[in-house]
Design a protein around this motif. Structure first.
Motif, PDB file in Angstrom:
ATOM      1  N   SER A  96     -15.866  76.525  62.161  1.00  0.00           N
ATOM      2  CA  SER A  96     -15.236  77.690  62.781  1.00  0.00           C
ATOM      3  C   SER A  96     -13.828  77.400  63.295  1.00  0.00           C
ATOM      4  O   SER A  96     -13.086  78.325  63.603  1.00  0.00           O
ATOM      5  CB  SER A  96     -16.105  78.217  63.924  1.00  0.00           C
ATOM      6  N   ASN A  97     -13.449  76.125  63.378  1.00  0.00           N
ATOM      7  CA  ASN A  97     -12.119  75.802  63.892  1.00  0.00           C
ATOM      8  C   ASN A  97     -11.028  75.836  62.827  1.00  0.00           C
ATOM      9  O   ASN A  97      -9.858  75.607  63.139  1.00  0.00           O
ATOM     10  CB  ASN A  97     -12.119  74.450  64.609  1.00  0.00           C
ATOM     11  N   LEU A  98     -11.376  76.140  61.592  1.00  0.00           N
ATOM     12  CA  LEU A  98     -10.358  76.292  60.548  1.00  0.00           C
ATOM     13  C   LEU A  98      -9.698  77.664  60.690  1.00  0.00           C
ATOM     14  O   LEU A  98     -10.340  78.614  61.136  1.00  0.00           O
ATOM     15  CB  LEU A  98     -10.999  76.181  59.155  1.00  0.00           C
ATOM     16  N   PRO A  99      -8.433  77.770  60.302  1.00  0.00           N
ATOM     17  CA  PRO A  99      -7.778  79.081  60.356  1.00  0.00           C
ATOM     18  C   PRO A  99      -8.542  80.120  59.528  1.00  0.00           C
ATOM     19  O   PRO A  99      -9.138  79.786  58.496  1.00  0.00           O
ATOM     20  CB  PRO A  99      -6.395  78.805  59.749  1.00  0.00           C
ATOM     21  N   GLY A 100      -8.502  81.360  59.966  1.00  0.00           N
ATOM     22  CA  GLY A 100      -9.257  82.434  59.323  1.00  0.00           C
ATOM     23  C   GLY A 100      -8.984  82.598  57.844  1.00  0.00           C
ATOM     24  O   GLY A 100      -9.895  82.817  57.056  1.00  0.00           O
ATOM     25  N   ALA A 101      -7.708  82.507  57.431  1.00  0.00           N
ATOM     26  CA  ALA A 101      -7.370  82.672  56.018  1.00  0.00           C
ATOM     27  C   ALA A 101      -7.970  81.550  55.178  1.00  0.00           C
ATOM     28  O   ALA A 101      -8.381  81.771  54.046  1.00  0.00           O
ATOM     29  CB  ALA A 101      -5.859  82.725  55.836  1.00  0.00           C
ATOM     30  N   VAL A 102      -8.041  80.348  55.734  1.00  0.00           N
ATOM     31  CA  VAL A 102      -8.662  79.222  55.018  1.00  0.00           C
ATOM     32  C   VAL A 102     -10.169  79.452  54.938  1.00  0.00           C
ATOM     33  O   VAL A 102     -10.765  79.351  53.860  1.00  0.00           O
ATOM     34  CB  VAL A 102      -8.340  77.874  55.699  1.00  0.00           C
ATOM     35  N   ARG A 103     -10.788  79.772  56.071  1.00  0.00           N
ATOM     36  CA  ARG A 103     -12.240  80.020  56.099  1.00  0.00           C
ATOM     37  C   ARG A 103     -12.646  81.093  55.093  1.00  0.00           C
ATOM     38  O   ARG A 103     -13.678  80.974  54.437  1.00  0.00           O
ATOM     39  CB  ARG A 103     -12.696  80.445  57.500  1.00  0.00           C
ATOM     40  N   SER A 104     -11.821  82.139  54.965  1.00  0.00           N
ATOM     41  CA  SER A 104     -12.175  83.262  54.099  1.00  0.00           C
ATOM     42  C   SER A 104     -12.253  82.877  52.620  1.00  0.00           C
ATOM     43  O   SER A 104     -12.882  83.578  51.837  1.00  0.00           O
ATOM     44  CB  SER A 104     -11.177  84.404  54.270  1.00  0.00           C
ATOM     45  N   ALA A 105     -11.618  81.781  52.228  1.00  0.00           N
ATOM     46  CA  ALA A 105     -11.601  81.372  50.825  1.00  0.00           C
ATOM     47  C   ALA A 105     -12.631  80.290  50.501  1.00  0.00           C
ATOM     48  O   ALA A 105     -12.724  79.849  49.373  1.00  0.00           O
ATOM     49  CB  ALA A 105     -10.212  80.867  50.449  1.00  0.00           C
ATOM     50  N   LEU A 106     -13.420  79.876  51.501  1.00  0.00           N
ATOM     51  CA  LEU A 106     -14.345  78.752  51.314  1.00  0.00           C
ATOM     52  C   LEU A 106     -15.801  79.195  51.265  1.00  0.00           C
ATOM     53  O   LEU A 106     -16.174  80.208  51.840  1.00  0.00           O
ATOM     54  CB  LEU A 106     -14.180  77.746  52.461  1.00  0.00           C
ATOM     55  N   THR A 107     -16.605  78.368  50.583  1.00  0.00           N
ATOM     56  CA  THR A 107     -18.061  78.567  50.600  1.00  0.00           C
ATOM     57  C   THR A 107     -18.740  77.552  51.511  1.00  0.00           C
ATOM     58  O   THR A 107     -19.878  77.739  51.887  1.00  0.00           O
ATOM     59  CB  THR A 107     -18.672  78.431  49.195  1.00  0.00           C
ATOM     60  N   GLY A 108     -18.039  76.472  51.845  1.00  0.00           N
ATOM     61  CA  GLY A 108     -18.602  75.439  52.703  1.00  0.00           C
ATOM     62  C   GLY A 108     -17.769  74.181  52.620  1.00  0.00           C
ATOM     63  O   GLY A 108     -16.661  74.190  52.065  1.00  0.00           O
ATOM     64  N   VAL A 109     -18.311  73.101  53.181  1.00  0.00           N
ATOM     65  CA  VAL A 109     -17.629  71.812  53.142  1.00  0.00           C
ATOM     66  C   VAL A 109     -18.605  70.739  52.680  1.00  0.00           C
ATOM     67  O   VAL A 109     -19.813  70.860  52.865  1.00  0.00           O
ATOM     68  CB  VAL A 109     -17.021  71.417  54.516  1.00  0.00           C
TER      69      VAL A 109
END
Length: 147
Positions: free
Chosen positions: A107-120
């Protein structure tokens, strides 16, 4: 679920995309600018007769703009029947992650980055940000405001 990922970097972050979505990886290509296109669209490139939209991955994710350089690379991805180039800083390796489990996006990643990811994926000494190829190529639509 894929166990092999193509890795790449943008603004110091390491990303990965499942190899089944990657068509190819290319060095910097000549692009034709597109007037009035969204900021993230760098232009169009001709890939052996196929017209491909080139998206600046840094701009798409609201990261620091890239310094002017011819060293950037194109990750050509297939998404929903379209072929799009994600223009990234550097290409990594194809890695096998069979032993790893996809973790939730922090949750600490910027919103635009989070929106493009499925996970880590957690590797020894690194965290791979796993890109959703469909969301990564979505561009925000700008709504015109009438006066």
């Amino acid at each position: 679920m894929s166990t092999q990922y193509c890795t790449f970097w943008a603004d110091g972050l390491q990303f990965a995309i499942a190899v089944e979505h990657v068509q190819e990886v290319l060095r910097t290509q000549a692009m034709t600018p597109v007037p009035r296109a969204p900021e993230a669209v760098l232009g169009l490139l001709n890939l052996r007769g196929q017209i491909v939209t080139a998206v600046d991955f840094r701009t798409r994710l609201a990261l620091t703009p890239a310094p002017d350089s011819d060293a950037r690379m194109n990750v050509i991805v297939r998404s929903g029947g379209d072929v799009v180039s994600l223009v990234v800083d550097q290409i990594g390796d194809v890695i096998d992650t069979e032993e790893l489990r996809l973790q939730p996006v922090p949750s600490n990643l910027p919103g635009a980055v989070r929106s493009a990811l499925t996970g880590v994926l957690t590797l020894s000494g690194a965290i791979l940000l796993v890109v959703d190829p469909h969301r990564a190529v979505e561009l925000p639509t700008e709504v015109a405001v009438s006066s």
